[in-house]
Write an enzyme that holds these catalytic residues in place. Structure first.
Site, PDB file in Angstrom:
ATOM      1  N   GLU A  12       0.831  -1.213   0.000  1.00  0.00           N
ATOM      2  CA  GLU A  12       0.000   0.000   0.000  1.00  0.00           C
ATOM      3  C   GLU A  12       0.862   1.258   0.000  1.00  0.00           C
ATOM      4  O   GLU A  12       2.081   1.197   0.252  1.00  0.00           O
ATOM      5  CB  GLU A  12      -0.933   0.008   1.211  1.00  0.00           C
ATOM      6  CG  GLU A  12      -0.209   0.137   2.534  1.00  0.00           C
ATOM      7  CD  GLU A  12      -0.995   0.933   3.575  1.00  0.00           C
ATOM      8  OE1 GLU A  12      -1.396   2.076   3.277  1.00  0.00           O
ATOM      9  OE2 GLU A  12      -1.173   0.415   4.684  1.00  0.00           O
ATOM     10  N   LYS A 144      -4.550  -1.107  15.244  1.00  0.00           N
ATOM     11  CA  LYS A 144      -4.103  -0.293  16.382  1.00  0.00           C
ATOM     12  C   LYS A 144      -5.222  -0.105  17.381  1.00  0.00           C
ATOM     13  O   LYS A 144      -6.387  -0.016  16.997  1.00  0.00           O
ATOM     14  CB  LYS A 144      -3.714   1.095  15.889  1.00  0.00           C
ATOM     15  CG  LYS A 144      -2.381   1.156  15.255  1.00  0.00           C
ATOM     16  CD  LYS A 144      -1.857   2.592  15.328  1.00  0.00           C
ATOM     17  CE  LYS A 144      -0.491   2.636  14.736  1.00  0.00           C
ATOM     18  NZ  LYS A 144      -0.522   2.634  13.275  1.00  0.00           N
TER      19      LYS A 144
HETATM   20  N1  PSU Z   1      -3.474   2.043  10.372  1.00  0.00           N
HETATM   21  C1  PSU Z   1      -2.175   2.144  10.649  1.00  0.00           C
HETATM   22  N2  PSU Z   1      -1.341   2.768   9.774  1.00  0.00           N
HETATM   23  C2  PSU Z   1      -1.805   3.275   8.592  1.00  0.00           C
HETATM   24  C3  PSU Z   1      -3.197   3.138   8.309  1.00  0.00           C
HETATM   25  C4  PSU Z   1      -3.985   2.517   9.212  1.00  0.00           C
HETATM   26  O1  PSU Z   1      -1.756   1.677  11.692  1.00  0.00           O
HETATM   27  O2  PSU Z   1      -1.017   3.851   7.818  1.00  0.00           O
HETATM   28  C5  PSU Z   1      -3.726   3.636   6.990  1.00  0.00           C
HETATM   29  C6  PSU Z   1      -3.952   2.437   6.037  1.00  0.00           C
HETATM   30  O3  PSU Z   1      -3.637   2.825   4.705  1.00  0.00           O
HETATM   31  C7  PSU Z   1      -5.439   2.186   6.184  1.00  0.00           C
HETATM   32  C8  PSU Z   1      -5.963   3.587   6.367  1.00  0.00           C
HETATM   33  O4  PSU Z   1      -6.008   1.543   5.073  1.00  0.00           O
HETATM   34  O5  PSU Z   1      -4.994   4.233   7.179  1.00  0.00           O
HETATM   35  C9  PSU Z   1      -7.318   3.608   6.991  1.00  0.00           C
HETATM   36  O6  PSU Z   1      -7.836   4.887   6.921  1.00  0.00           O
HETATM   37  P1  PSU Z   1      -9.370   5.135   7.306  1.00  0.00           P
HETATM   38  O7  PSU Z   1      -9.451   4.837   8.758  1.00  0.00           O
HETATM   39  O8  PSU Z   1      -9.610   6.589   6.980  1.00  0.00           O
HETATM   40  O9  PSU Z   1     -10.180   4.192   6.457  1.00  0.00           O
END
Ligand code: PSU
Ligand code: MN
Length: 294
Positions: A12, A144
């Site tokens: 990603e 997390k």
């Molecule tokens: N959780 C992490 N590190 C990250 C992300 C999530 O510990 O970098 C990033 C990933 O790319 C995940 C995104 O898909 O954040 C999720 O964002 P949202 O909660 O806005 O869907």
């Protein structure tokens, strides 16, 4: 164009554009690709450059993405926006799964998945929907504790996503190896993971197989230590009116500050660890298919 192969591993790019500070983001992006190659597989970092969906980037393109200031966070709803506006973007877990599956890639390495947030309004990451409807093997270190982990696991169960503990019986909580929450199955080798995924998909299931590998013990941050900082970061986000797409990047950056870089070190270590396992799984999958073809 980067060549795809039967051992391609998708990577990603929101972690590069929004998840990590510079210059560690570029170093990490390069290290992830290197670890995948060292373990016999082919990396494909996924992103949007000038409105084009790219599956596999050159080193110069990785560098550009890591230093780009005007860059969108691309989840599934954002592709058309970036395409018509000819923008650059880092793909989230959901965005990466969309583009990787379309390109025929079956294995994907990330750090942590998005999930159900602990906020007053509804905030459920599209990552969970993507896991529900995209048949890929996704390697992560759990999610997390900035998220509501029990609710995230309930959602995955509702959506028929197997949550595999890799050499563990517990869902890992990213910085911590344990969360006290059970996985749906435990598997102990790349071959077992591949056999499991095949069995799942041969039944006609369309969901992903989420492989959760705890971070290395030496990089772990004890839950008692990180949880206080997580509470503080969440409170600050709520007081500052931060919600929607900027919420996850805000919480990650604030945690790195509050832990004096300790969370960043753990994040980098687990990403590389996941790249290695994903490469091993991609090789095992390719081998199994070759044997079946004989
Ligand atoms: N959780 C992490 N590190 C990250 C992300 C999530 O510990 O970098 C990033 C990933 O790319 C995940 C995104 O898909 O954040 C999720 O964002 P949202 O909660 O806005 O869907
Ligand atoms: Mn969200």
């Amino acid at each position: 164009m980067i060549k795809l192969s039967s051992t391609s591993v998708a990577l990603e790019s929101t972690v590069i554009t929004h998840g990590l500070p510079r210059p560690q983001n570029l170093t990490l992006a390069r290290d992830m690709e290197r670890v995948v190659r060292e373990n016999g597989a082919t990396p494909a970092t996924i992103a949007i450059l000038d409105g084009q969906i790219r599956v596999g980037l050159t080193d110069a393109e990785l560098e550009r993405l890591a230093n780009e200031t005007n860059v969108r966070k691309i989840s599934r709803r954002d592709f058309a926006t970036a395409i018509v506006k000819k923008e650059c973007g880092g793909t989230t877990v959901a965005g990466t799964m969309f583009a990787a599956h379309r390109a025929g890639i079956r294995v994907f390495a990330t750090g942590g998945i998005g999930g159900v947030h602990e906020v007053e309004t509804l905030d459920i990451s599209t990552d969970l929907q993507a896991l529900a409807d995209t048949p890929m093997i996704v390697v992560c270190a759990g999610a997390k504790a900035i998220l509501n982990l029990p609710a995230t696991l309930e959602y995955l169960e509702t959506m028929a996503v197997p949550v595999i503990g890799y050499r563990t019986d517990e869902f890992p909580a990213f910085y911590s190896r344990q969360s006290g929450l059970p996985v749906s199955a435990r598997l102990d080798s790349p071959e077992e993971v591949v056999r499991f995924a095949k069995a799942h998909w041969e039944l006609g299931m369309k969901s992903a197989v989420l492989v959760c590998q705890p971070l290395p013990p030496e990089d772990e941050i004890p839950a008692e230590k990180i949880n206080g900082f997580i509470e503080q970061a969440r409170r600050e986000a709520s007081e500052g009116g931060i919600h929607g797409q900027p919420l996850t990047p805000f919480l990650l950056a604030r945690l790195a500050e509050l832990t004096g870089g300790e969370s960043l070190r753990a994040n980098l270590a687990l990403l590389l660890n996941n790249a290695k396992l994903a490469a091993q799984i991609a090789c095992a999958l390719s081998l199994l298919e070759k044997q079946k073809a004989i």
